[in-house]
Scaffold this motif. Sequence first.
Motif, short mmCIF file in Angstrom:
data_model
loop_
_atom_site.label_atom_id
_atom_site.label_comp_id
_atom_site.label_asym_id
_atom_site.label_seq_id
_atom_site.Cartn_x
_atom_site.Cartn_y
_atom_site.Cartn_z
N GLN A 121 -2.05 -3.20 -18.74
CA GLN A 121 -1.09 -2.77 -18.04
C GLN A 121 -1.25 -2.19 -16.79
OE1 GLN A 121 1.67 -3.36 -20.92
NE2 GLN A 121 3.25 -2.44 -19.21
N LYS A 122 -0.98 -2.18 -16.24
CA LYS A 122 -1.10 -2.49 -14.62
C LYS A 122 -0.26 -0.95 -14.34
CE LYS A 122 -2.07 -6.73 -12.77
NZ LYS A 122 -1.80 -7.88 -11.04
N ASP A 123 1.13 -0.74 -14.57
CA ASP A 123 1.94 0.47 -14.66
C ASP A 123 1.24 1.45 -15.43
OD1 ASP A 123 3.17 -1.08 -16.75
OD2 ASP A 123 5.23 -1.02 -17.05
N SER A 124 0.80 1.47 -16.18
CA SER A 124 0.06 2.38 -17.26
C SER A 124 -0.27 3.63 -16.30
CB SER A 124 -0.54 2.57 -18.19
OG SER A 124 -1.36 3.49 -18.54
N ARG A 125 0.09 4.97 -16.88
CA ARG A 125 0.38 6.38 -16.25
C ARG A 125 -1.10 6.52 -16.59
NH1 ARG A 125 0.11 10.95 -18.84
NH2 ARG A 125 0.94 11.02 -21.42
N PHE A 126 -1.75 6.04 -17.16
CA PHE A 126 -3.05 6.53 -17.65
C PHE A 126 -4.22 5.59 -16.76
CE2 PHE A 126 -1.03 6.70 -22.13
CZ PHE A 126 -1.62 8.41 -22.34
N ASN A 127 -3.74 4.59 -16.05
CA ASN A 127 -5.00 4.17 -15.32
C ASN A 127 -5.35 4.34 -13.85
OD1 ASN A 127 -4.45 2.00 -16.82
ND2 ASN A 127 -3.44 1.15 -15.15
N ARG A 128 -6.52 4.93 -13.94
CA ARG A 128 -7.08 5.61 -12.87
C ARG A 128 -9.12 5.34 -12.88
NH1 ARG A 128 -9.65 11.99 -14.88
NH2 ARG A 128 -9.97 12.82 -12.69
N ARG A 129 -9.28 5.42 -11.05
CA ARG A 129 -9.82 5.18 -11.02
C ARG A 129 -11.01 6.39 -10.09
NH1 ARG A 129 -12.89 1.56 -8.42
NH2 ARG A 129 -14.82 2.27 -8.72
N ILE A 130 -12.25 6.91 -11.26
CA ILE A 130 -13.27 7.57 -10.18
C ILE A 130 -14.45 7.15 -9.79
CG2 ILE A 130 -14.83 9.21 -11.50
CD1 ILE A 130 -11.65 8.19 -13.97
N PRO A 173 -10.17 10.43 -20.74
CA PRO A 173 -8.73 9.28 -20.02
C PRO A 173 -8.32 9.31 -20.91
CG PRO A 173 -10.36 8.32 -22.40
CD PRO A 173 -10.86 10.07 -22.02
N PHE A 174 -7.38 10.43 -21.11
CA PHE A 174 -6.28 11.24 -21.61
C PHE A 174 -5.37 11.76 -20.74
CE2 PHE A 174 -8.22 9.75 -25.53
CZ PHE A 174 -7.50 8.52 -25.95
N ASP A 175 -6.35 12.44 -19.63
CA ASP A 175 -5.11 13.49 -18.84
C ASP A 175 -6.38 12.53 -17.52
OD1 ASP A 175 -4.78 15.07 -16.78
OD2 ASP A 175 -5.42 17.08 -18.32
N VAL A 234 -16.04 4.72 -12.25
CA VAL A 234 -15.28 4.11 -13.25
C VAL A 234 -13.44 3.85 -12.86
CG1 VAL A 234 -14.95 4.30 -15.54
CG2 VAL A 234 -17.28 5.95 -14.62
N SER A 235 -13.24 2.79 -14.20
CA SER A 235 -12.17 2.56 -14.11
C SER A 235 -11.74 2.99 -15.43
CB SER A 235 -12.32 1.18 -14.09
OG SER A 235 -12.20 0.22 -12.94
N VAL A 236 -10.44 3.24 -15.96
CA VAL A 236 -10.36 3.55 -17.28
C VAL A 236 -8.17 3.04 -16.85
CG1 VAL A 236 -9.02 5.79 -17.97
CG2 VAL A 236 -11.11 5.78 -16.49
N VAL A 237 -8.53 2.14 -17.92
CA VAL A 237 -7.15 1.67 -18.48
C VAL A 237 -6.70 1.04 -19.15
CG1 VAL A 237 -7.34 -0.24 -16.17
CG2 VAL A 237 -8.73 -0.67 -18.17
N GLU A 238 -5.52 1.00 -19.08
CA GLU A 238 -4.72 0.87 -20.81
C GLU A 238 -5.19 -0.85 -20.37
OE1 GLU A 238 -0.49 1.19 -22.78
OE2 GLU A 238 -0.87 2.38 -21.45
N VAL A 239 -4.84 -1.09 -21.91
CA VAL A 239 -4.99 -2.46 -22.52
C VAL A 239 -4.95 -2.72 -23.77
CG1 VAL A 239 -7.44 -3.00 -21.17
CG2 VAL A 239 -6.99 -2.24 -23.38
N VAL A 240 -3.30 -4.32 -23.73
CA VAL A 240 -2.54 -3.69 -25.07
C VAL A 240 -2.72 -5.82 -25.27
CG1 VAL A 240 -0.95 -2.05 -24.33
CG2 VAL A 240 -0.43 -4.86 -23.43
N ARG A 241 -2.86 -5.68 -26.78
CA ARG A 241 -2.78 -6.95 -27.56
C ARG A 241 -1.12 -7.68 -26.65
NH1 ARG A 241 -4.86 -6.71 -32.93
NH2 ARG A 241 -2.81 -6.48 -32.97
N ASP A 242 -1.08 -8.96 -26.19
CA ASP A 242 -0.48 -9.30 -26.25
C ASP A 242 -0.34 -10.69 -26.66
OD1 ASP A 242 2.16 -9.78 -25.67
OD2 ASP A 242 1.81 -11.00 -22.93
N GLY A 243 0.15 -10.49 -27.99
CA GLY A 243 0.03 -12.13 -28.97
C GLY A 243 -1.22 -12.23 -29.68
#
Length: 717
Positions: free
Chosen positions: A196-205, A338-340, A181-190
């Motif tokens: 968001q590669k530098d997010s502290r939430f990004n994680r691989r299980i 996903p938040f921890d 599983v991948s947990v990644v932060e995604v943001v709408r940019d325009g």
Amino acid sequence: MSQHDTPADDTDFSRVLDARLSRRSLLKGSLAMAAASYVGAGSLLLSPAGDAQAAMRKLKLNFTAVPKGLDDAVRVPRGYTATVLMATGDPIAPDIPDYANDGSDDAASFSRRAGDHHDGMQYFGLDRRNQWDRNAAARGLLCVNHEAITAAFLHPTGQTIVDGKRVSEDEVMKEMLAHGVSVVEVVRDGRRWKVQKDSRFNRRITTFTDMEISGPAARSPLLVTKYSQTGTRTRGTLANCANGHTPWGTYLTCEENWAGFFRRSSSDDAKRSPKELAAFKRYGVGGKGKELWATVQPDTADNRFGRWDAGVRGTSADGSDDYRHAANTYGWVVEIDPFDPDSTPKKRTALGRFAHEGAWPGPVVAGQPLVWYMGCDARGEYIYKYVSKAVWNAADAGRGMAAGDKYLNDGRLYVARFNADGSGDWVELQFGANGIVRENPAYAFANQADVLIHARLAADAAGATKMDRPEWGAVNPRNGEVYMTLTYNPNRDIEQVDAANPRSYTDARAGKQGKGNVNGHIIRWAEEGGLASATRFQWDVFLFAARESAERDNINLSALTADNDFSSPDGLWFAQSGLLWIETDDNAYADTSNCMLLAAIPGKVGDGASRDIVNRSGDTEKRVTTPVGTPATESTLRRFLVGPVDCEITGLAESPDGRALFVNIQHPGETTTGKDFDIARPATYQSHWPAGGMARPRSATIVITRDDGGPVGADIA
């Protein structure tokens, strides 16, 4: 190994009303009920049936049907745009280089890269405090399953195998890390979305992640391994196909085709009990192992390769010195917070062990039990339901794994029986009842843990209805009715048809003949009294998949046309608006079109009539009467997307405002490895999507938006 504690989240659940829908006339005065009742994360349940149906009539498809196609591209309707968000190997950390996509990428880097074969997923909105917000439409956490791999493209020249054994530790490490599983932060940019590669939430299980085994089966002797001599831990998750989520904001990933990864030769039979042999046969544990991971020699001190060998290799009586029981620690629903990012995932054994396709939440109502619906993805398998013992308290929203302990560790597991008259029963899988006893001649059950670990055998004993390969389920947010895809079943002989699986026919494909339930169908049901925890239901068949040219009396029963015919329904998902999305994973229709995504306006159980279906094979004829939904029309079912060559369309999520639809394109070019394939000659690849040119194909998550910024798929008047 220590267990992580998950801090409580103080999110006020009263804030979760969907502002966009509440501004519409959809609720018709039922806001008070909607505040206490919802289906999953981001979907409101309209309680009064009349209001729900009135609102349903106002849902209108807002696109022109996409024609079928065989080209190597993603095609969406005019006025829509599809862009790639995250493809196999893309970095999810700022210090990881871009993916080379030539097999040279460092194996260890896959612990911080997107895995392969993107599948089920879920979007969780993030507020400015970095907490769950169901209304956050411009920033969120996307949890994405990585079901499997296309090994030919992960390595420079494919897998290195000598004398039937894997000889490259790095290759196998890369493959094991590419699952999970991948947990990644995604943001709408325009107007576009990005990771968001530098997010502290990004994680691989991955297959290496430490997991807790929780619930009634924990500490069972059947779960004891060298890794956990108490049967309370295991290492990794695998074959993560479909998914689910919880009303407290956690992700459920489901282990489907895990059995084939374990090696166990027939020479091991003499060391196993008759019960063990019966269980291995029923679950398909045997053979060399799908990717030959267990063959790497020498093994490491932590048995990262040897743990895939399910044979008796040690001398202990209980299996505490080998991995003879390791296969029993897979096949579960796994909860992830996903938040921890530091939390330990938990395998929730109360939901049973089988080829889990997903776990879809039913209507969530304060003071009532919580419910999840599940399918076992194999031909002739069953549909299940879990009902929690605890009743829902909205104060538990945001409590993470602590809430999971409350609702997912103690409950009742049921299996479905579909009756010929359109009624159905949920039969409890409880030790000592419904044939699930020590005296059962096929398998002598010892206790409830044994029942949960061998849920397939318990369902056999209970007399459940064998279905035509249950896959994804979805719950209608407007009325709580449940839909489930039955993808296909070539083994459905004419003598075996029944009301819920009523077709066995011959279908032409590229000069070959397909037999059985070649194209699949979608079944749906309404729980008695509108209660998700009920033990009886009414059902009908929502849609029969078929070629448009198939005869309408007995095969193309849903009157499909060139704009909406399809085969092998697989993924299924309801948008917040009540629109139903249908994805396909098909080879029966591959001569006509690549796999596709369709949008449907669903109606309700009982909106059609019973049909007499005549199945013929030679001189044999069998007639079945089946309750069938209203036939599809151009206004209620249209093709929305066609994918690239050899892909599966799978996994769906949307932003809470309904203006971005996330879709997964899995394994484009999968059949590349045919007799003409040469990794050194890109011209032999069946697909080059998404990069084009001569690039190796990759699975990917795409984002679909409407060019005018409106909602995707359907408008609400």
